[in-house]
Design an enzyme around this catalytic site. Structure first.
Site, PDB file in Angstrom:
ATOM      1  CE1 TYR A  40      -4.197  -1.775   0.590  1.00 41.35           C
ATOM      2  CE2 TYR A  40      -2.702  -3.311   1.678  1.00 41.35           C
ATOM      3  CZ  TYR A  40      -3.936  -3.020   1.110  1.00 41.35           C
ATOM      4  OH  TYR A  40      -4.897  -3.991   1.058  1.00 41.35           O
TER       5      TYR A  40
ATOM      6  CG  HIS B  81      -3.899  -3.102  -2.888  1.00 39.43           C
ATOM      7  ND1 HIS B  81      -4.978  -3.937  -2.792  1.00 39.43           N
ATOM      8  CD2 HIS B  81      -2.798  -3.882  -2.735  1.00 39.43           C
ATOM      9  CE1 HIS B  81      -4.546  -5.183  -2.607  1.00 39.43           C
ATOM     10  NE2 HIS B  81      -3.232  -5.162  -2.577  1.00 39.43           N
TER      11      HIS B  81
ATOM     12  CG  HIS C 247      -6.426  -5.098  -6.426  1.00 41.80           C
ATOM     13  ND1 HIS C 247      -7.457  -4.787  -5.566  1.00 41.80           N
ATOM     14  CD2 HIS C 247      -6.803  -6.196  -7.109  1.00 41.80           C
ATOM     15  CE1 HIS C 247      -8.412  -5.681  -5.727  1.00 41.80           C
ATOM     16  NE2 HIS C 247      -8.038  -6.548  -6.644  1.00 41.80           N
ATOM     17  CG  HIS C 248      -7.970  -1.040  -3.811  1.00 43.31           C
ATOM     18  ND1 HIS C 248      -7.875  -2.333  -3.354  1.00 43.31           N
ATOM     19  CD2 HIS C 248      -7.657  -0.248  -2.755  1.00 43.31           C
ATOM     20  CE1 HIS C 248      -7.515  -2.333  -2.073  1.00 43.31           C
ATOM     21  NE2 HIS C 248      -7.380  -1.087  -1.687  1.00 43.31           N
TER      22      HIS C 248
ATOM     23  CG  HIS D 152     -13.106  -3.089  -1.295  1.00 38.05           C
ATOM     24  ND1 HIS D 152     -12.290  -3.307  -2.381  1.00 38.05           N
ATOM     25  CD2 HIS D 152     -12.301  -3.071  -0.210  1.00 38.05           C
ATOM     26  CE1 HIS D 152     -11.033  -3.411  -1.953  1.00 38.05           C
ATOM     27  NE2 HIS D 152     -11.016  -3.280  -0.641  1.00 38.05           N
TER      28      HIS D 152
ATOM     29  CG  HIS E 146      -9.088  -7.549   0.667  1.00 35.07           C
ATOM     30  ND1 HIS E 146      -7.837  -7.036   0.529  1.00 35.07           N
ATOM     31  CD2 HIS E 146      -9.900  -6.483   0.937  1.00 35.07           C
ATOM     32  CE1 HIS E 146      -7.860  -5.721   0.716  1.00 35.07           C
ATOM     33  NE2 HIS E 146      -9.108  -5.368   0.972  1.00 35.07           N
TER      34      HIS E 146
END
Length: 348
Positions: free
Chosen positions: A116, A220, A148-149, A302, A304
Protein backbone atom coordinates in the site's frame (compact mmCIF):
# COMPACT_ATOMS: atom_id res chain seq x y z
CA UNK A 1 -27.86 -22.40 -30.77
CA UNK A 2 -28.35 -22.95 -27.05
CA UNK A 3 -25.80 -25.46 -25.71
CA UNK A 4 -24.70 -26.33 -22.20
CA UNK A 5 -21.72 -28.25 -20.84
CA UNK A 6 -21.31 -30.99 -18.26
CA UNK A 7 -18.49 -31.34 -15.72
CA UNK A 8 -16.29 -32.97 -18.38
CA UNK A 9 -16.64 -29.87 -20.57
CA UNK A 10 -18.59 -31.75 -23.23
CA UNK A 11 -20.99 -29.48 -25.12
CA UNK A 12 -24.56 -30.73 -25.46
CA UNK A 13 -27.43 -29.17 -27.35
CA UNK A 14 -30.09 -27.91 -24.93
CA UNK A 15 -33.53 -29.45 -25.62
CA UNK A 16 -35.02 -26.12 -24.48
CA UNK A 17 -33.68 -23.43 -26.84
CA UNK A 18 -33.75 -20.15 -24.89
CA UNK A 19 -31.28 -18.04 -26.86
CA UNK A 20 -32.70 -16.11 -29.83
CA UNK A 21 -30.56 -14.55 -32.54
CA UNK A 22 -31.51 -10.90 -33.11
CA UNK A 23 -29.07 -10.23 -35.93
CA UNK A 24 -25.67 -11.30 -37.24
CA UNK A 25 -23.06 -9.68 -39.46
CA UNK A 26 -19.46 -10.21 -40.46
CA UNK A 27 -16.72 -8.39 -42.31
CA UNK A 28 -13.11 -9.29 -43.08
CA UNK A 29 -12.07 -9.07 -39.42
CA UNK A 30 -15.11 -9.43 -37.15
CA UNK A 31 -18.20 -11.53 -36.68
CA UNK A 32 -20.94 -9.86 -34.61
CA UNK A 33 -23.84 -11.76 -33.10
CA UNK A 34 -26.59 -10.10 -31.09
CA UNK A 35 -28.90 -12.37 -29.14
CA UNK A 36 -31.49 -12.19 -26.40
CA UNK A 37 -32.62 -14.43 -23.58
CA UNK A 38 -35.04 -14.22 -20.66
CA UNK A 39 -33.29 -13.41 -17.36
CA UNK A 40 -34.89 -16.47 -15.73
CA UNK A 41 -35.67 -19.28 -18.19
CA UNK A 42 -36.75 -21.96 -15.66
CA UNK A 43 -34.34 -24.26 -17.54
CA UNK A 44 -31.97 -26.14 -15.22
CA UNK A 45 -29.28 -26.00 -17.94
CA UNK A 46 -29.32 -22.17 -17.95
CA UNK A 47 -27.87 -19.82 -15.37
CA UNK A 48 -30.24 -17.12 -14.12
CA UNK A 49 -29.08 -13.58 -14.89
CA UNK A 50 -29.16 -11.37 -11.77
CA UNK A 51 -27.45 -8.17 -10.67
CA UNK A 52 -24.45 -10.24 -9.53
CA UNK A 53 -21.19 -10.48 -11.44
CA UNK A 54 -21.31 -12.88 -14.38
CA UNK A 55 -18.22 -14.63 -15.71
CA UNK A 56 -18.65 -14.74 -19.48
CA UNK A 57 -16.51 -17.30 -21.32
CA UNK A 58 -16.03 -16.95 -25.06
CA UNK A 59 -14.31 -19.08 -27.69
CA UNK A 60 -14.27 -19.20 -31.46
CA UNK A 61 -12.88 -21.14 -34.42
CA UNK A 62 -12.24 -19.73 -37.88
CA UNK A 63 -14.51 -22.35 -39.44
CA UNK A 64 -18.27 -22.46 -38.88
CA UNK A 65 -19.90 -25.28 -36.93
CA UNK A 66 -19.47 -28.49 -38.92
CA UNK A 67 -21.74 -31.51 -39.28
CA UNK A 68 -19.64 -33.39 -36.74
CA UNK A 69 -20.21 -30.69 -34.13
CA UNK A 70 -18.14 -27.76 -32.98
CA UNK A 71 -14.45 -27.32 -33.85
CA UNK A 72 -11.95 -27.00 -31.01
CA UNK A 73 -11.11 -23.34 -30.42
CA UNK A 74 -7.46 -23.80 -29.47
CA UNK A 75 -6.14 -20.63 -27.87
CA UNK A 76 -8.94 -18.44 -29.30
CA UNK A 77 -10.73 -18.08 -26.03
CA UNK A 78 -11.01 -15.84 -23.00
CA UNK A 79 -13.11 -14.73 -20.10
CA UNK A 80 -14.52 -11.47 -18.79
CA UNK A 81 -16.40 -10.50 -15.65
CA UNK A 82 -19.42 -8.28 -16.30
CA UNK A 83 -22.51 -7.02 -14.60
CA UNK A 84 -25.04 -7.54 -17.34
CA UNK A 85 -27.70 -5.57 -15.47
CA UNK A 86 -25.55 -2.63 -14.34
CA UNK A 87 -26.93 0.25 -16.43
CA UNK A 88 -24.30 2.17 -18.37
CA UNK A 89 -24.17 5.85 -17.47
CA UNK A 90 -24.77 8.03 -20.49
CA UNK A 91 -21.85 10.36 -21.15
CA UNK A 92 -23.23 13.89 -21.18
CA UNK A 93 -19.91 15.57 -20.41
CA UNK A 94 -18.42 18.07 -22.77
CA UNK A 95 -14.94 17.01 -23.80
CA UNK A 96 -13.57 20.47 -23.06
CA UNK A 97 -14.06 20.37 -19.27
CA UNK A 98 -10.93 21.15 -17.23
CA UNK A 99 -9.22 18.46 -15.18
CA UNK A 100 -6.26 17.86 -12.88
CA UNK A 101 -4.28 14.68 -12.29
CA UNK A 102 -3.12 13.12 -9.02
CA UNK A 103 -0.43 10.65 -10.06
CA UNK A 104 2.47 8.88 -8.41
CA UNK A 105 5.91 9.89 -9.61
CA UNK A 106 8.27 6.94 -10.23
CA UNK A 107 7.19 4.85 -7.24
CA UNK A 108 9.45 1.77 -6.86
CA UNK A 109 7.02 -1.13 -6.32
CA UNK A 110 8.59 -3.63 -3.89
CA UNK A 111 9.02 -7.26 -4.98
CA UNK A 112 6.44 -8.46 -2.50
CA UNK A 113 2.87 -9.70 -2.76
CA UNK A 114 1.02 -6.61 -1.52
CA UNK A 115 2.09 -3.00 -1.05
CA UNK A 116 0.00 0.00 0.00
CA UNK A 117 1.67 3.21 -1.16
CA UNK A 118 0.57 6.62 0.13
CA UNK A 119 1.26 10.05 -1.34
CA UNK A 120 -0.09 13.46 -0.30
CA UNK A 121 -1.45 15.94 -2.85
CA UNK A 122 -2.87 19.45 -2.66
CA UNK A 123 -6.07 20.16 -4.57
CA UNK A 124 -5.17 22.87 -7.10
CA UNK A 125 -8.68 24.41 -7.12
CA UNK A 126 -9.11 26.84 -4.21
CA UNK A 127 -11.08 29.99 -3.27
CA UNK A 128 -14.14 29.11 -5.38
CA UNK A 129 -16.55 26.18 -5.33
CA UNK A 130 -16.42 23.73 -8.24
CA UNK A 131 -17.89 20.28 -8.74
CA UNK A 132 -15.91 17.22 -9.82
CA UNK A 133 -18.17 15.43 -12.33
CA UNK A 134 -16.05 12.43 -13.25
CA UNK A 135 -13.02 10.55 -11.90
CA UNK A 136 -10.97 8.36 -14.23
CA UNK A 137 -8.18 5.91 -13.37
CA UNK A 138 -4.84 6.70 -15.01
CA UNK A 139 -3.15 3.31 -14.95
CA UNK A 140 0.36 3.16 -16.40
CA UNK A 141 0.41 1.08 -19.58
CA UNK A 142 1.33 -2.52 -18.79
CA UNK A 143 0.44 -2.11 -15.09
CA UNK A 144 -3.27 -2.99 -15.44
CA UNK A 145 -2.83 -6.06 -13.22
CA UNK A 146 -0.41 -4.40 -10.80
CA UNK A 147 -2.63 -1.54 -9.60
CA UNK A 148 -5.42 -3.18 -7.65
CA UNK A 149 -7.24 -0.24 -6.14
CA UNK A 150 -6.86 3.47 -5.43
CA UNK A 151 -8.41 5.34 -2.51
CA UNK A 152 -8.53 9.10 -2.01
CA UNK A 153 -8.74 10.35 1.60
CA UNK A 154 -9.43 13.87 2.87
CA UNK A 155 -6.74 15.09 5.29
CA UNK A 156 -6.53 17.90 7.83
CA UNK A 157 -6.51 21.34 6.18
CA UNK A 158 -4.03 22.57 8.81
CA UNK A 159 -1.09 20.83 7.14
CA UNK A 160 1.51 22.75 5.16
CA UNK A 161 3.07 22.09 1.77
CA UNK A 162 6.08 20.28 3.27
CA UNK A 163 3.92 17.12 3.47
CA UNK A 164 3.77 16.98 -0.34
CA UNK A 165 7.42 16.19 -0.88
CA UNK A 166 7.54 12.44 -0.43
CA UNK A 167 5.40 9.33 -0.51
CA UNK A 168 5.72 6.44 1.91
CA UNK A 169 4.39 2.97 2.51
CA UNK A 170 0.98 3.30 4.23
CA UNK A 171 0.27 1.75 7.66
CA UNK A 172 4.02 1.64 8.34
CA UNK A 173 5.55 2.53 11.74
CA UNK A 174 7.81 5.12 10.06
CA UNK A 175 5.19 6.81 7.91
CA UNK A 176 4.70 10.58 8.38
CA UNK A 177 2.31 11.67 11.16
CA UNK A 178 0.39 13.78 8.63
CA UNK A 179 -0.98 10.54 7.10
CA UNK A 180 -2.84 9.89 10.36
CA UNK A 181 -5.06 12.94 9.73
CA UNK A 182 -6.46 11.34 6.54
CA UNK A 183 -9.43 9.22 7.57
CA UNK A 184 -12.39 10.13 5.37
CA UNK A 185 -12.62 8.37 2.02
CA UNK A 186 -13.82 10.77 -0.69
CA UNK A 187 -13.31 8.50 -3.67
CA UNK A 188 -12.54 4.84 -4.40
CA UNK A 189 -11.59 2.99 -7.57
CA UNK A 190 -10.86 -0.72 -7.92
CA UNK A 191 -9.53 -3.03 -10.62
CA UNK A 192 -11.86 -3.78 -13.51
CA UNK A 193 -13.79 -0.57 -12.97
CA UNK A 194 -13.95 2.19 -15.54
CA UNK A 195 -14.10 5.85 -14.68
CA UNK A 196 -16.91 6.97 -12.39
CA UNK A 197 -19.36 9.60 -13.65
CA UNK A 198 -21.49 11.40 -11.08
CA UNK A 199 -25.21 11.75 -11.89
CA UNK A 200 -26.11 15.05 -13.64
CA UNK A 201 -27.48 16.65 -10.42
CA UNK A 202 -24.53 15.64 -8.19
CA UNK A 203 -20.84 16.55 -7.93
CA UNK A 204 -17.91 16.20 -5.55
CA UNK A 205 -17.35 19.68 -4.08
CA UNK A 206 -13.86 21.23 -4.22
CA UNK A 207 -12.60 24.75 -3.70
CA UNK A 208 -14.41 25.89 -0.51
CA UNK A 209 -13.02 26.07 3.03
CA UNK A 210 -14.96 22.94 4.04
CA UNK A 211 -13.71 20.94 1.06
CA UNK A 212 -10.60 18.79 0.90
CA UNK A 213 -7.40 20.80 0.46
CA UNK A 214 -4.84 18.10 1.21
CA UNK A 215 -5.68 14.58 0.08
CA UNK A 216 -3.89 11.28 0.53
CA UNK A 217 -3.90 8.85 -2.39
CA UNK A 218 -3.47 5.23 -1.37
CA UNK A 219 -2.54 2.80 -4.16
CA UNK A 220 -2.74 -0.92 -3.52
CA UNK A 221 -0.11 -2.75 -5.61
CA UNK A 222 -0.71 -6.44 -6.19
CA UNK A 223 2.54 -8.20 -7.20
CA UNK A 224 2.02 -11.95 -6.58
CA UNK A 225 4.85 -12.92 -8.94
CA UNK A 226 7.32 -10.79 -6.91
CA UNK A 227 8.51 -8.97 -10.04
CA UNK A 228 11.53 -6.77 -9.33
CA UNK A 229 12.35 -3.32 -10.65
CA UNK A 230 8.80 -2.09 -11.28
CA UNK A 231 8.41 1.70 -11.37
CA UNK A 232 4.85 3.06 -11.35
CA UNK A 233 3.22 6.37 -12.28
CA UNK A 234 -0.48 5.56 -11.93
CA UNK A 235 -3.16 7.69 -10.32
CA UNK A 236 -6.47 9.47 -10.87
CA UNK A 237 -7.80 12.20 -13.18
CA UNK A 238 -10.49 14.49 -11.73
CA UNK A 239 -12.67 16.30 -14.28
CA UNK A 240 -14.48 19.34 -12.86
CA UNK A 241 -16.79 22.21 -13.79
CA UNK A 242 -17.54 25.72 -12.46
CA UNK A 243 -21.23 25.12 -13.31
CA UNK A 244 -22.50 23.92 -9.95
CA UNK A 245 -24.90 21.05 -9.52
CA UNK A 246 -27.73 20.85 -7.00
CA UNK A 247 -26.16 18.34 -4.56
CA UNK A 248 -22.73 17.61 -3.11
CA UNK A 249 -21.53 14.00 -3.18
CA UNK A 250 -19.91 12.16 -0.30
CA UNK A 251 -18.96 8.65 0.72
CA UNK A 252 -20.43 6.70 3.61
CA UNK A 253 -18.47 3.58 4.55
CA UNK A 254 -20.17 0.59 6.10
CA UNK A 255 -18.98 -2.91 6.84
CA UNK A 256 -16.13 -4.45 8.77
CA UNK A 257 -13.30 -2.33 10.05
CA UNK A 258 -10.02 -3.72 8.69
CA UNK A 259 -8.38 -5.27 11.73
CA UNK A 260 -6.45 -8.30 12.96
CA UNK A 261 -9.55 -9.33 14.90
CA UNK A 262 -11.48 -10.04 11.70
CA UNK A 263 -10.88 -13.78 11.58
CA UNK A 264 -12.42 -16.58 9.56
CA UNK A 265 -12.31 -19.83 11.57
CA UNK A 266 -10.19 -22.52 9.86
CA UNK A 267 -11.81 -25.37 7.95
CA UNK A 268 -15.18 -23.68 7.47
CA UNK A 269 -16.92 -24.34 4.14
CA UNK A 270 -18.39 -20.85 4.45
CA UNK A 271 -18.53 -18.08 7.01
CA UNK A 272 -20.54 -14.86 7.21
CA UNK A 273 -18.84 -11.72 8.51
CA UNK A 274 -21.17 -8.89 9.48
CA UNK A 275 -20.45 -5.20 9.99
CA UNK A 276 -23.13 -2.88 11.33
CA UNK A 277 -23.65 0.79 10.59
CA UNK A 278 -25.74 1.38 13.71
CA UNK A 279 -28.48 3.85 14.53
CA UNK A 280 -26.20 5.63 17.01
CA UNK A 281 -23.44 5.94 14.43
CA UNK A 282 -25.77 7.24 11.71
CA UNK A 283 -27.33 9.74 14.11
CA UNK A 284 -23.91 11.07 15.02
CA UNK A 285 -22.89 11.28 11.36
CA UNK A 286 -26.12 12.65 9.90
CA UNK A 287 -28.29 13.96 12.74
CA UNK A 288 -27.07 17.57 12.92
CA UNK A 289 -25.90 18.03 9.35
CA UNK A 290 -28.38 15.93 7.36
CA UNK A 291 -31.53 15.40 9.44
CA UNK A 292 -33.52 14.66 6.26
CA UNK A 293 -31.08 11.88 5.43
CA UNK A 294 -28.84 11.27 2.46
CA UNK A 295 -29.62 9.91 -1.00
CA UNK A 296 -27.61 6.87 -2.11
CA UNK A 297 -27.09 6.77 -5.88
CA UNK A 298 -24.28 4.22 -6.23
CA UNK A 299 -22.57 1.49 -4.19
CA UNK A 300 -19.06 0.04 -4.46
CA UNK A 301 -18.87 -3.41 -2.87
CA UNK A 302 -15.32 -4.22 -1.78
CA UNK A 303 -13.70 -7.31 -0.32
CA UNK A 304 -10.45 -9.19 -0.64
CA UNK A 305 -9.59 -12.64 -1.98
CA UNK A 306 -11.54 -14.59 0.61
CA UNK A 307 -14.70 -12.63 -0.24
CA UNK A 308 -17.25 -14.72 -2.15
CA UNK A 309 -20.48 -12.72 -1.86
CA UNK A 310 -21.44 -9.34 -0.40
CA UNK A 311 -24.81 -7.90 0.57
CA UNK A 312 -25.54 -4.35 1.61
CA UNK A 313 -28.70 -4.54 3.74
CA UNK A 314 -30.91 -1.64 4.72
CA UNK A 315 -33.21 -1.44 7.75
CA UNK A 316 -35.61 1.28 8.82
CA UNK A 317 -37.70 1.29 12.01
CA UNK A 318 -36.82 -2.38 12.54
CA UNK A 319 -38.10 -3.35 9.10
CA UNK A 320 -35.74 -4.65 6.44
CA UNK A 321 -35.97 -2.73 3.16
CA UNK A 322 -34.92 -3.96 -0.28
CA UNK A 323 -31.19 -4.73 -0.50
CA UNK A 324 -29.19 -1.64 -1.42
CA UNK A 325 -26.78 -3.75 -3.46
CA UNK A 326 -25.54 -7.31 -3.63
CA UNK A 327 -23.13 -9.53 -5.53
CA UNK A 328 -23.45 -13.27 -4.98
CA UNK A 329 -20.55 -13.98 -7.38
CA UNK A 330 -18.00 -11.43 -6.13
CA UNK A 331 -14.84 -11.21 -8.26
CA UNK A 332 -11.79 -9.69 -6.53
CA UNK A 333 -10.48 -8.55 -9.94
CA UNK A 334 -13.67 -6.80 -11.02
CA UNK A 335 -14.90 -4.14 -8.63
CA UNK A 336 -16.90 -1.26 -10.01
CA UNK A 337 -19.62 1.07 -8.79
CA UNK A 338 -23.17 -0.19 -9.15
CA UNK A 339 -25.48 2.69 -10.02
CA UNK A 340 -28.82 2.25 -8.28
CA UNK A 341 -31.89 2.26 -10.53
CA UNK A 342 -33.47 4.80 -8.20
CA UNK A 343 -31.94 6.75 -5.35
CA UNK A 344 -32.51 5.44 -1.84
CA UNK A 345 -32.86 7.57 1.28
CA UNK A 346 -30.83 6.68 4.39
CA UNK A 347 -32.18 8.50 7.45
CA UNK A 348 -30.29 9.31 10.66
Amino acid sequence: QDYFTDENRVLKKDPQQDYHLEYAMENSTHTILAFSRELHTCDTNDKSITESTVRVIWAYHHKDLGEAGQNYHGSNRGTKSLRLLNPEKEEVLSASLPYFDLTNKDVPVPDKDTTYWCQMFKIPIQHEKHHVTKVEPLIQKGHENLVHHILLYQCSSNLNDSVLDYGHECYHPNMPDSFLTCETVIFAWAIGGEGFTYPPHVGLSIGTAADPLFVLMEVHYDNPSYTEGLIDNSGLRLIYTPVLRKYDAGVIEAGLWVSLFHNIPPGMPEFVSEGHCTLECLEEALGAERPAGIQVFAVLLHAHLAGRAIRMRHFHNGEEQKLLAYDDEFDFNFQEFQYLKEERTILP
